[in-house]
Scaffold this motif. Structure first.
Motif, mmCIF file in Angstrom:
data_model
loop_
_atom_site.group_PDB
_atom_site.id
_atom_site.type_symbol
_atom_site.label_atom_id
_atom_site.label_comp_id
_atom_site.label_asym_id
_atom_site.label_seq_id
_atom_site.Cartn_x
_atom_site.Cartn_y
_atom_site.Cartn_z
ATOM 1 N N ILE A 136 -36.702 -11.224 27.921
ATOM 2 C CA ILE A 136 -37.746 -11.879 26.843
ATOM 3 C C ILE A 136 -37.200 -13.016 25.904
ATOM 4 C CG2 ILE A 136 -39.528 -11.691 25.184
ATOM 5 C CD1 ILE A 136 -40.254 -10.867 28.080
ATOM 6 N N ASP A 137 -36.135 -12.718 25.215
ATOM 7 C CA ASP A 137 -35.491 -13.451 24.122
ATOM 8 C C ASP A 137 -34.915 -14.668 24.878
ATOM 9 O OD1 ASP A 137 -36.146 -11.573 22.292
ATOM 10 O OD2 ASP A 137 -34.249 -10.518 21.991
ATOM 11 N N TYR A 138 -34.075 -14.388 26.000
ATOM 12 C CA TYR A 138 -33.583 -15.473 26.755
ATOM 13 C C TYR A 138 -34.530 -16.724 27.382
ATOM 14 C CZ TYR A 138 -31.384 -18.023 30.573
ATOM 15 O OH TYR A 138 -30.904 -19.192 31.270
ATOM 16 N N LEU A 192 -43.635 -17.868 19.172
ATOM 17 C CA LEU A 192 -44.914 -18.244 19.732
ATOM 18 C C LEU A 192 -44.629 -17.643 21.216
ATOM 19 C CD1 LEU A 192 -46.733 -21.239 18.368
ATOM 20 C CD2 LEU A 192 -47.303 -19.003 18.197
ATOM 21 N N LEU A 193 -43.536 -17.954 21.735
ATOM 22 C CA LEU A 193 -43.040 -17.736 23.210
ATOM 23 C C LEU A 193 -42.957 -16.397 23.386
ATOM 24 C CD1 LEU A 193 -41.259 -20.791 24.172
ATOM 25 C CD2 LEU A 193 -43.517 -20.130 25.047
ATOM 26 N N THR A 194 -42.175 -15.593 22.317
ATOM 27 C CA THR A 194 -41.815 -14.322 22.429
ATOM 28 C C THR A 194 -42.976 -13.587 22.570
ATOM 29 O OG1 THR A 194 -39.721 -14.726 21.156
ATOM 30 C CG2 THR A 194 -40.515 -12.331 21.235
ATOM 31 N N GLN A 198 -44.821 -3.962 24.710
ATOM 32 C CA GLN A 198 -44.428 -4.068 23.456
ATOM 33 C C GLN A 198 -43.547 -2.903 23.060
ATOM 34 O OE1 GLN A 198 -47.804 -3.686 20.910
ATOM 35 N NE2 GLN A 198 -48.800 -5.744 21.167
ATOM 36 N N LYS A 199 -43.774 -1.634 23.527
ATOM 37 C CA LYS A 199 -42.776 -0.522 23.333
ATOM 38 C C LYS A 199 -41.406 -0.864 24.199
ATOM 39 C CE LYS A 199 -46.355 2.903 22.669
ATOM 40 N NZ LYS A 199 -47.033 4.291 23.242
#
Length: 219
Positions: free
Chosen positions: A17-19, A75-77, A4-5
Motif C-alpha cells: 500500500i505504501d509503495y 489521500l491515496l493511502t 485497516q487491521k
C-alpha cells in the motif's frame, strides 16, 4: 475494517500500500488566466508589472499551501486501504493556505458526479451526535470544520430527516476505487496467507531435517 487491521499488523500488505501511494513524484505548475468582470471598464484595465507580480506570487503561495507533496500520498493511502476517501477543503485567508480535511468514510456516500467528473457526496450529520462529546467539546470540534457543517448539523437537530445532506461540490468531494468502495488490494491477503503457510512449512521441514541429521550422528 479487515483491510485497516491488515494494514496495521501485516508488513507485507502495508509495504504494498505504501509503495503504491508514494510511487509518484508530484509536480505542479501555476498558469495565470485573465478574469473578466461584467464591467467593461474593469475588463479593459491593464495590469502593470508590479500588480501582476503580486497576484502571481499570491497564487504561488496558495498552490504551495495545498501541500500536494504530502497530502496526495495521504489521500491515496486511505483510498487504497478503505476503498474510498472523502474530504472537504477549508480556506485560511490569513495563512493563504487551503487545508484538506478528511471525512469519516462511514458517514459519507457518493450520489452523483459533476460535469468535471468529480464526485458529489452527502454527509451524515448524525456523526457529530455519535461522537458522544459534551456540548462544549462539540462546539470546539465544529470549529475545525467549515461553517456549512455547523449549519448543517443545526438543520439535522431541528429535523431528523435532514440527516443526510449534500455538500457543496466546489469544496467537498470523494474518490472511490469502485462503485462499492471495496479495497481491491485486500484480495492479495490470500497470497499473503499462502506465503506465510509456505514459510511455516519450510521452517517445519528444516526443523525435521535438523532432527534427522542429529539422530543420524548419534552413536
Amino acid at each position: 475494517e479487515l483491510s485497516q487491521k491488515l494494514y496495521a499488523i501485516n508488513p507485507i500488505y502495508s509495504h504494498i500500500i505504501d509503495y503504491m501511494a508514494n510511487m509518484f513524484m508530484w509536480r505542479y505548475k501555476v498558469t495565470p488566466h485573465r478574469v473578466y468582470s461584467k464591467s467593461k471598464a474593469k475588463s479593459r484595465k491593464k495590469l502593470d508589472e508590479e500588480d501582476y507580480n503580486q497576484i502571481y506570487n499570491l497564487m504561488l503561495e496558495v498552490a504551495d499551501g495545498l501541500s500536494i507533496e504530502t497530502k496526495f500520498p495521504a489521500l491515496l493511502t486511505l483510498l487504497l486501504v478503505n476503498g474510498g476517501v472523502y474530504f472537504t477543503t477549508i480556506c485560511d485567508e490569513d495563512s493563504l493556505t487551503v487545508d484538506t480535511l478528511l471525512l469519516p468514510d462511514k458517514y459519507c456516500r457518493k450520489i452523483g458526479q459533476t460535469q468535471y467528473g468529480t464526485a458529489i457526496i452527502e454527509f451524515d450529520f448524525s456523526y457529530f451526535q455519535d461522537l458522544g462529546l459534551t456540548q462544549d467539546q462539540l462546539n470546539d470540534y465544529l470549529k475545525s470544520f467549515p461553517k456549512a457543517f455547523k449549519s448543517g448539523y443545526a438543520k439535522y437537530l431541528r429535523d431528523a430527516n435532514m440527516r443526510w445532506q449534500q455538500l457543496d461540490p466546489h469544496f467537498s468531494s470523494g474518490l472511490l476505487l469502485n462503485d462499492y468502495s471495496i479495497p481491491t488490494y485486500f484480495y492479495i491477503f490470500g497470497s499473503i496467507l499462502d506465503f506465510e503457510k509456505y514459510q511455516d512449512n519450510e521452517l517445519e521441514r528444516n526443523e525435521n531435517l535438523l532432527k534427522y541429521i542429529v539422530v543420524q550422528k548419534m552413536p
